[in-house]
Structure formats: structure tokens, C-alpha cells
Design a protein around this motif. Structure first.
Motif, mmCIF file in Angstrom:
data_model
loop_
_atom_site.group_PDB
_atom_site.id
_atom_site.type_symbol
_atom_site.label_atom_id
_atom_site.label_comp_id
_atom_site.label_asym_id
_atom_site.label_seq_id
_atom_site.Cartn_x
_atom_site.Cartn_y
_atom_site.Cartn_z
ATOM 1 N N SER A 211 41.580 50.224 20.106
ATOM 2 C CA SER A 211 41.131 50.281 18.392
ATOM 3 C C SER A 211 43.150 50.834 18.436
ATOM 4 O O SER A 211 44.059 50.236 17.161
ATOM 5 C CB SER A 211 41.376 51.456 17.897
ATOM 6 O OG SER A 211 41.753 53.477 18.575
ATOM 7 N N PHE A 212 44.296 50.306 19.309
ATOM 8 C CA PHE A 212 45.448 50.505 19.242
ATOM 9 C C PHE A 212 46.043 48.652 18.298
ATOM 10 O O PHE A 212 46.990 49.193 18.364
ATOM 11 C CB PHE A 212 46.357 50.595 20.503
ATOM 12 C CG PHE A 212 46.843 49.326 21.369
ATOM 13 C CD1 PHE A 212 47.573 48.534 21.033
ATOM 14 C CD2 PHE A 212 45.425 49.104 21.871
ATOM 15 C CE1 PHE A 212 48.312 47.291 21.764
ATOM 16 C CE2 PHE A 212 46.293 47.432 22.544
ATOM 17 C CZ PHE A 212 47.529 46.799 22.514
ATOM 18 N N ARG A 213 45.140 47.814 18.885
ATOM 19 C CA ARG A 213 45.621 46.112 18.058
ATOM 20 C C ARG A 213 45.844 46.660 16.653
ATOM 21 O O ARG A 213 46.597 45.010 16.260
ATOM 22 C CB ARG A 213 44.448 45.688 18.696
ATOM 23 C CG ARG A 213 44.041 45.168 20.226
ATOM 24 C CD ARG A 213 43.203 44.491 20.343
ATOM 25 N NE ARG A 213 42.269 43.965 21.868
ATOM 26 C CZ ARG A 213 43.506 43.891 22.936
ATOM 27 N NH1 ARG A 213 44.741 43.641 23.146
ATOM 28 N NH2 ARG A 213 43.663 44.121 24.123
ATOM 29 N N ILE A 214 45.025 47.612 15.683
ATOM 30 C CA ILE A 214 45.615 47.671 14.678
ATOM 31 C C ILE A 214 47.292 47.209 14.458
ATOM 32 O O ILE A 214 48.169 47.394 13.578
ATOM 33 C CB ILE A 214 45.001 48.502 13.613
ATOM 34 C CG1 ILE A 214 44.986 48.047 12.280
ATOM 35 C CG2 ILE A 214 45.600 49.463 13.942
ATOM 36 C CD1 ILE A 214 43.832 48.566 11.435
ATOM 37 N N LEU A 215 48.188 47.653 15.428
ATOM 38 C CA LEU A 215 49.859 48.211 15.308
ATOM 39 C C LEU A 215 50.465 47.219 14.889
ATOM 40 O O LEU A 215 51.216 47.071 14.181
ATOM 41 C CB LEU A 215 49.828 48.661 16.708
ATOM 42 C CG LEU A 215 51.327 48.505 17.182
ATOM 43 C CD1 LEU A 215 52.040 49.516 16.706
ATOM 44 C CD2 LEU A 215 51.519 48.723 18.886
ATOM 45 N N TYR A 216 49.047 45.783 15.680
ATOM 46 C CA TYR A 216 50.320 44.457 15.900
ATOM 47 C C TYR A 216 50.738 43.976 14.075
ATOM 48 O O TYR A 216 51.468 42.868 13.265
ATOM 49 C CB TYR A 216 49.699 43.643 16.680
ATOM 50 C CG TYR A 216 50.030 43.585 18.048
ATOM 51 C CD1 TYR A 216 50.928 43.638 18.161
ATOM 52 C CD2 TYR A 216 48.563 43.875 19.033
ATOM 53 C CE1 TYR A 216 51.526 43.719 19.400
ATOM 54 C CE2 TYR A 216 49.366 44.172 19.881
ATOM 55 C CZ TYR A 216 50.284 44.424 20.674
ATOM 56 O OH TYR A 216 50.291 44.487 21.883
ATOM 57 N N ILE A 217 49.543 44.493 13.898
ATOM 58 C CA ILE A 217 49.785 44.377 11.604
ATOM 59 C C ILE A 217 50.206 45.698 10.937
ATOM 60 O O ILE A 217 51.146 45.940 10.140
ATOM 61 C CB ILE A 217 48.304 44.323 10.975
ATOM 62 C CG1 ILE A 217 47.771 42.379 11.923
ATOM 63 C CG2 ILE A 217 48.278 44.068 9.237
ATOM 64 C CD1 ILE A 217 46.433 43.337 11.069
ATOM 65 N N THR B 242 45.824 50.273 6.607
ATOM 66 C CA THR B 242 46.135 49.724 7.932
ATOM 67 C C THR B 242 45.736 51.604 8.874
ATOM 68 O O THR B 242 45.642 51.496 10.075
ATOM 69 C CB THR B 242 47.121 49.238 9.018
ATOM 70 O OG1 THR B 242 47.702 49.204 8.040
ATOM 71 C CG2 THR B 242 46.270 47.769 7.795
ATOM 72 N N GLY B 243 46.658 52.547 8.035
ATOM 73 C CA GLY B 243 47.367 53.247 8.958
ATOM 74 C C GLY B 243 45.973 54.551 8.541
ATOM 75 O O GLY B 243 46.046 54.939 10.030
ATOM 76 N N SER B 244 44.942 54.226 7.963
ATOM 77 C CA SER B 244 43.610 54.668 7.610
ATOM 78 C C SER B 244 42.868 54.676 8.959
ATOM 79 O O SER B 244 42.444 55.707 9.917
ATOM 80 C CB SER B 244 42.749 55.339 6.321
ATOM 81 O OG SER B 244 43.956 55.387 5.634
ATOM 82 N N ILE B 245 42.498 52.987 9.078
ATOM 83 C CA ILE B 245 41.473 52.426 9.858
ATOM 84 C C ILE B 245 41.825 53.033 11.250
ATOM 85 O O ILE B 245 41.082 53.148 11.852
ATOM 86 C CB ILE B 245 41.653 51.077 9.560
ATOM 87 C CG1 ILE B 245 41.022 51.111 8.122
ATOM 88 C CG2 ILE B 245 40.811 50.457 10.168
ATOM 89 C CD1 ILE B 245 40.682 49.282 7.766
ATOM 90 N N TRP B 246 43.465 53.205 11.515
ATOM 91 C CA TRP B 246 43.995 53.239 12.879
ATOM 92 C C TRP B 246 43.910 55.183 12.902
ATOM 93 O O TRP B 246 43.492 55.428 14.465
ATOM 94 C CB TRP B 246 45.290 53.214 12.564
ATOM 95 C CG TRP B 246 45.628 53.522 14.196
ATOM 96 C CD1 TRP B 246 44.840 53.182 15.667
ATOM 97 C CD2 TRP B 246 47.041 52.478 14.905
ATOM 98 N NE1 TRP B 246 45.755 53.200 17.189
ATOM 99 C CE2 TRP B 246 46.897 52.765 15.752
ATOM 100 C CE3 TRP B 246 47.958 53.140 14.505
ATOM 101 C CZ2 TRP B 246 48.401 52.541 16.768
ATOM 102 C CZ3 TRP B 246 49.253 51.983 14.903
ATOM 103 C CH2 TRP B 246 49.929 52.102 16.150
ATOM 104 N N GLY B 247 43.697 55.601 11.908
ATOM 105 C CA GLY B 247 43.568 57.085 12.543
ATOM 106 C C GLY B 247 42.435 57.509 12.782
ATOM 107 O O GLY B 247 41.892 58.790 13.016
ATOM 108 N N LYS B 248 41.368 57.291 12.063
ATOM 109 C CA LYS B 248 40.018 57.645 12.118
ATOM 110 C C LYS B 248 38.877 57.409 13.854
ATOM 111 O O LYS B 248 39.027 58.534 13.905
ATOM 112 C CB LYS B 248 38.907 56.131 11.214
ATOM 113 C CG LYS B 248 37.193 56.717 11.132
ATOM 114 C CD LYS B 248 37.318 58.543 10.636
ATOM 115 C CE LYS B 248 35.720 58.857 10.691
ATOM 116 N NZ LYS B 248 35.376 60.485 10.233
ATOM 117 N N PRO B 249 39.602 56.582 14.780
ATOM 118 C CA PRO B 249 38.993 56.585 15.631
ATOM 119 C C PRO B 249 40.113 57.387 16.557
ATOM 120 O O PRO B 249 39.867 58.144 17.254
ATOM 121 C CB PRO B 249 38.901 55.530 16.362
ATOM 122 C CG PRO B 249 39.776 54.584 15.461
ATOM 123 C CD PRO B 249 40.162 54.758 14.014
ATOM 124 N N THR B 250 41.713 57.633 15.968
ATOM 125 C CA THR B 250 42.808 58.487 16.709
ATOM 126 C C THR B 250 42.945 59.767 16.909
ATOM 127 O O THR B 250 42.424 60.512 17.491
ATOM 128 C CB THR B 250 44.020 57.662 16.656
ATOM 129 O OG1 THR B 250 43.378 56.090 16.855
ATOM 130 C CG2 THR B 250 45.376 57.917 17.564
#
Length: 252
Positions: A54-60, A111-119
Motif C-alpha cells: 500500500s505504500f507504493r502510492i507514495l510514488y504519486i 491519493t492520501g485518502s486511498i493511502w490512509g484507509k489501509p494505514t
């Protein structure tokens, strides 16, 4: 001191003609680096020990965040130059920055919201970083609204420039929010001053993506500014010659 170079930079015609040669190089560089960095980060960078893939969204998320804040600085500085030196081109750049910056902030928030859901287990939290970033999107939206609110273009430019300058206080708040307040966000892992805490195998593709998005932003900004130049300078002979040349080329 000869300030001719400075006034040339403020010439819409000079900018339009000079950037013709830049566009192909910027386009190839942007898309090439986006492809390289995207594939490297999304497919070949190692999996994070805690966040897994899930961290890979970091690259965007992270590169777009950096660019969106830089875009605001550019918008404010352009507005200040326009106010102080009464130059036309900086106001055009300022106006072009606003919709681009708004689009970038929307991508960052999404993208922050998408990343925040699993994190974090939630799509949204009134965290200091998220809240200050939401304010940034409102500032961009406000600049766009002010351009539309006044029939007089000079008044609209001045109002937008003043808003942009006042809003600059929000940028350091965004950057330092994770250090100043207790937030859900982790402290910054990529640091300009000091040692970054991200592993080199993850850091290198991130650098490529940051450079790629900055080049992409430059490309889009030039295109928006060129469009604004044609709109504002439509009564000048050199613009009429360009439009006439395009029409003749289309007919032939």
C-alpha cells in the motif's frame, strides 16, 4: 545596470516564441521519466515492512504534493512581480497556476485518502497535515473564483495576487505540521536538511518521480500560459498572424 533581460522575461510575445522549442523536449522528458519512475517504484521497489504494497502510492502522492506547494509559491511570486513591476506576463503565469494547483491538490487529497484507509483505518481525519492541505485547495479555488468575479481583468489580477500572497503563510504550516502537532502522519522521511530515513532502494525511484512531476508541471504551466497569452493578446498583430497562419495551415 542593464535590465533589458528582465523586461524581456516579462514579454508575452518573447515567452510564447521562446517556449515553442521547449515543448517537445519537456514532453518527452516528462513522459519518459514518469514511465521509468512509475515502473521502478510500483513494480521493482521493495515492499515496505509495515505498510506492505500500500505504500507504493507514495510514488504519486509525495511528488504531486511537493509540486502543488511549489506551484503555490510560483503563483504568489508571480503575483508579487506583477503588482510591483506592472508586468503582464507574471499575471498570466499566476492565473495559469491556479487551476493546475487545484488539480494537483485534489490528486494529493485523493491519493492520501486511498493511502490512509489501509494505514489508519479511515478515509479522512481532521489531522493537521490534511486540514492545512485542504486549506491550500481552497486558496487555489479562491484564486480561480476571483479571476471570474471581476469583469475588469486588472482588478481580478490584483485581487488574486493579494490572496496568493496572504495564503503563502499556509505552505510552511503544511510542511512543518507533522513536527509541530501530534498527527496521524508520520514525520517526514525525505528531508532537504538532514538525513532522509527512507531506504535508498525506495528513495531513488521517488527522486525520479519528483523530477518527472516537476517537468510535467513545467510543461502544463507553459501550455496554460501560452493559451492565456493568446487570449489576452488577441488584439495584437503578432497573435493575429499566428491565428491566421494556423487557419491557412488547416485549410491547406
Amino acid at each position: 545596470m542593464n535590465w533589458q533581460w528582465f523586461h524581456r522575461l516579462g514579454s508575452p510575445r518573447w515567452f510564447y516564441e521562446k517556449t515553442n522549442a521547449w515543448l517537445p523536449w519537456l514532453m518527452v522528458s516528462a513522459w519518459g521519466l514518469l514511465l521509468i519512475g512509475g515502473v521502478w517504484g510500483l513494480a521493482f521497489a521493495p515492499e515496505d515492512a509495515k505498510q506492505h504494497n500500500s505504500f507504493r502510492i507514495l510514488y504519486i502522492h509525495a511528488p504531486v504534493a511537493y509540486v502543488s506547494m511549489s506551484c503555490y509559491y510560483l503563483m504568489a511570486i508571480s503575483g508579487a512581480v506583477g503588482l510591483i513591476w506592472k508586468m503582464k506576463l507574471p499575471f498570466m503565469v499566476m492565473k495559469a497556476c491556479a487551476p493546475i494547483g487545484l488539480g494537483l491538490t485534489i490528486v494529493v487529497l485523493a491519493t492520501g485518502s486511498i493511502w490512509g484507509k489501509p494505514t489508519w483505518g479511515t478515509w479522512w481525519e481532521w489531522d493537521a497535515r490534511l486540514t492545512s492541505y485542504l486549506i491550500l485547495s481552497f486558496l487555489y479555488l479562491g484564486a480561480i473564483a476571483l479571476q471570474q468575479a471581476f469583469q475588469n481583468r486588472d482588478t481580478a489580477d490584483r485581487a488574486s495576487a493579494i490572496l496568493a500572497l496572504v495564503g503563502m503563510v499556509n505552505i510552511p504550516i503544511i510542511y512543518k505540521s507533522v513536527d509541530w502537532w501530534y498527527t496521524l502522519h508520520q514525520p517526514a522521511t525525505l528531508k532537504i536538511v538532514g538525513k532522509s530515513t527512507i531506504a535508498p532502494s525506495m528513495l531513488y525511484p521517488l527522486f525520479v518521480m519528483i523530477i518527472a512531476f516537476y517537468i510535467f508541471f513545467t510543461l502544463v504551466l507553459i501550455l496554460y500560459t501560452r493559451t492565456e497569452i493568446l487570449r489576452r493578446e488577441s488584439r495584437t498583430q503578432w497573435v493575429k498572424d499566428i491565428v491566421l497562419g494556423k487557419e491557412e495551415g488547416a485549410r491547406s
